[in-house]
Design an enzyme around this catalytic site. Structure first.
Site, short mmCIF file in Angstrom:
data_model
loop_
_atom_site.label_atom_id
_atom_site.label_comp_id
_atom_site.label_asym_id
_atom_site.label_seq_id
_atom_site.Cartn_x
_atom_site.Cartn_y
_atom_site.Cartn_z
N HIS A 26 -5.92 -6.06 3.47
CA HIS A 26 -4.98 -4.95 3.60
C HIS A 26 -4.51 -4.85 5.05
O HIS A 26 -5.32 -4.69 5.97
CB HIS A 26 -5.66 -3.64 3.19
CG HIS A 26 -5.94 -3.56 1.72
ND1 HIS A 26 -5.28 -2.69 0.89
CD2 HIS A 26 -6.81 -4.26 0.94
CE1 HIS A 26 -5.73 -2.84 -0.36
NE2 HIS A 26 -6.65 -3.78 -0.35
N CYS A 64 -3.01 -2.45 6.37
CA CYS A 64 -3.24 -1.13 6.94
C CYS A 64 -4.62 -1.05 7.60
O CYS A 64 -4.86 -0.17 8.43
CB CYS A 64 -3.09 -0.04 5.89
SG CYS A 64 -4.19 -0.21 4.47
N CYS A 72 0.84 -1.20 0.00
CA CYS A 72 0.00 0.00 0.00
C CYS A 72 0.88 1.25 0.00
O CYS A 72 1.79 1.38 0.82
CB CYS A 72 -0.90 -0.02 1.22
SG CYS A 72 -1.75 1.53 1.55
N GLU A 73 0.60 2.16 -0.92
CA GLU A 73 1.44 3.36 -1.01
C GLU A 73 1.19 4.36 0.12
O GLU A 73 1.99 5.26 0.35
CB GLU A 73 1.23 4.05 -2.36
CG GLU A 73 -0.12 4.67 -2.57
CD GLU A 73 -0.25 5.33 -3.93
OE1 GLU A 73 -1.01 6.30 -4.03
OE2 GLU A 73 0.41 4.90 -4.89
N HIS A 74 0.09 4.21 0.83
CA HIS A 74 -0.23 5.16 1.90
C HIS A 74 0.54 4.89 3.18
O HIS A 74 0.93 5.82 3.89
CB HIS A 74 -1.74 5.15 2.17
CG HIS A 74 -2.56 5.55 0.99
ND1 HIS A 74 -3.78 4.99 0.70
CD2 HIS A 74 -2.31 6.44 0.00
CE1 HIS A 74 -4.26 5.53 -0.41
NE2 HIS A 74 -3.39 6.41 -0.85
N HIS A 75 0.71 3.61 3.50
CA HIS A 75 1.40 3.26 4.75
C HIS A 75 2.59 2.33 4.53
O HIS A 75 3.27 1.97 5.49
CB HIS A 75 0.42 2.59 5.73
CG HIS A 75 -0.76 3.44 6.08
ND1 HIS A 75 -1.99 3.29 5.45
CD2 HIS A 75 -0.90 4.45 6.96
CE1 HIS A 75 -2.83 4.18 5.94
NE2 HIS A 75 -2.20 4.89 6.87
N GLN A 113 -5.20 -0.69 -4.53
CA GLN A 113 -5.82 -1.82 -5.22
C GLN A 113 -6.62 -1.38 -6.44
O GLN A 113 -6.65 -2.07 -7.47
CB GLN A 113 -6.70 -2.61 -4.25
CG GLN A 113 -7.27 -3.90 -4.86
CD GLN A 113 -8.03 -4.72 -3.84
OE1 GLN A 113 -7.69 -4.73 -2.66
NE2 GLN A 113 -9.07 -5.41 -4.28
#
Length: 214
Positions: free
Chosen positions: A172, A174, A103-106, A144
């Site tokens: 996920h 996250c 995941c690019e956010h976390h 995703q």
């Protein structure tokens, strides 16, 4: 990182007790990334020089490069390398393809399965290339939703079939490890082109990916 890609990787194969370990990383960037992780461990309140952590920054540097090596692979070229003229025009389904991404956010993992179908229009592709395309896009920092569209678009634009269908189901970390902490939730995304936008064709695809051959 200037004009040099971190994903210009060299592959290292090592056999240990019959198990072949495959690693890919750019040796020029291992030290650079590792130095930052020394600071990160220190900022977290750890001692980066204790025995259990002394090699952790280097390991993380190598692992991150492997987990994002898809940036340096041309998915369309992978498909073109195994395209064949063929008059077959029925649905081709490859289901239960393992997906592992970040995941690019976390920068936490998400993982699950992809189910992909296409309807040939003059060309088919070697079946092993479909999972390879999934890996190319999954081995990047992702969401995703974008991953689903990138796989669809690559197959559609390269193979030019009558239609493409992609469904991805993932858990996920996250969501499971932090935030709402919902350990059993699954996220499903889908993307369709051409013939799969027809309700009957799409329903057949969904039936096939949920059916058991037992």
């Amino acid at each position: 990182m200037n004009n040099k890609k971190i994903s210009d990787l060299t592959e290292f194969n090592e056999e240990i007790d019959g198990y072949v370990k495959i690693d890919q990383y750019n040796v020029d960037y291992v030290d650079r990334i590792a130095r930052h992780y020394v600071d990160i461990l220190d900022a977290l309140g750890e001692n980066p020089h204790r025995e259990g952590l002394v090699k952790t920054p280097e390991r993380v540097a190598k692992a991150l490069q492997y987990l994002t090596h898809g940036y340096n692979v041309d998915a369309a070229e992978l498909l073109r390398s195994a395209m064949f003229e063929e008059e077959y025009s029925q649905m081709v389904v490859v289901k239960d393809i393992e997906v592992y991404s970040m995941c690019e956010h976390h920068m936490l993992p998400f993982f699950g399965k992809a189910h992909i179908a296409y309807i040939p229009d003059g060309h088919i592709v070697g079946l092993s290339k479909i999972p390879r395309v999934v890996d190319v896009f999954a081995r990047r920092l992702q969401v995703q939703e974008r991953l689903t569209n990138e796989i669809r678009d690559c197959i559609q634009e390269t193979l030019k079939p009558a239609g493409v269908a992609v469904v991805i189901e993932c858990k996920h970390m996250c969501m499971a490890m932090r935030g709402v902490q919902k350990q059993n939730s699954v996220t499903t995304t889908s993307a369709f082109t051409g013939s799969f936008q027809n309700d009957v064709t799409r329903s057949e695809f969904l039936r096939l990916i949920t059916a058991s051959l037992d």
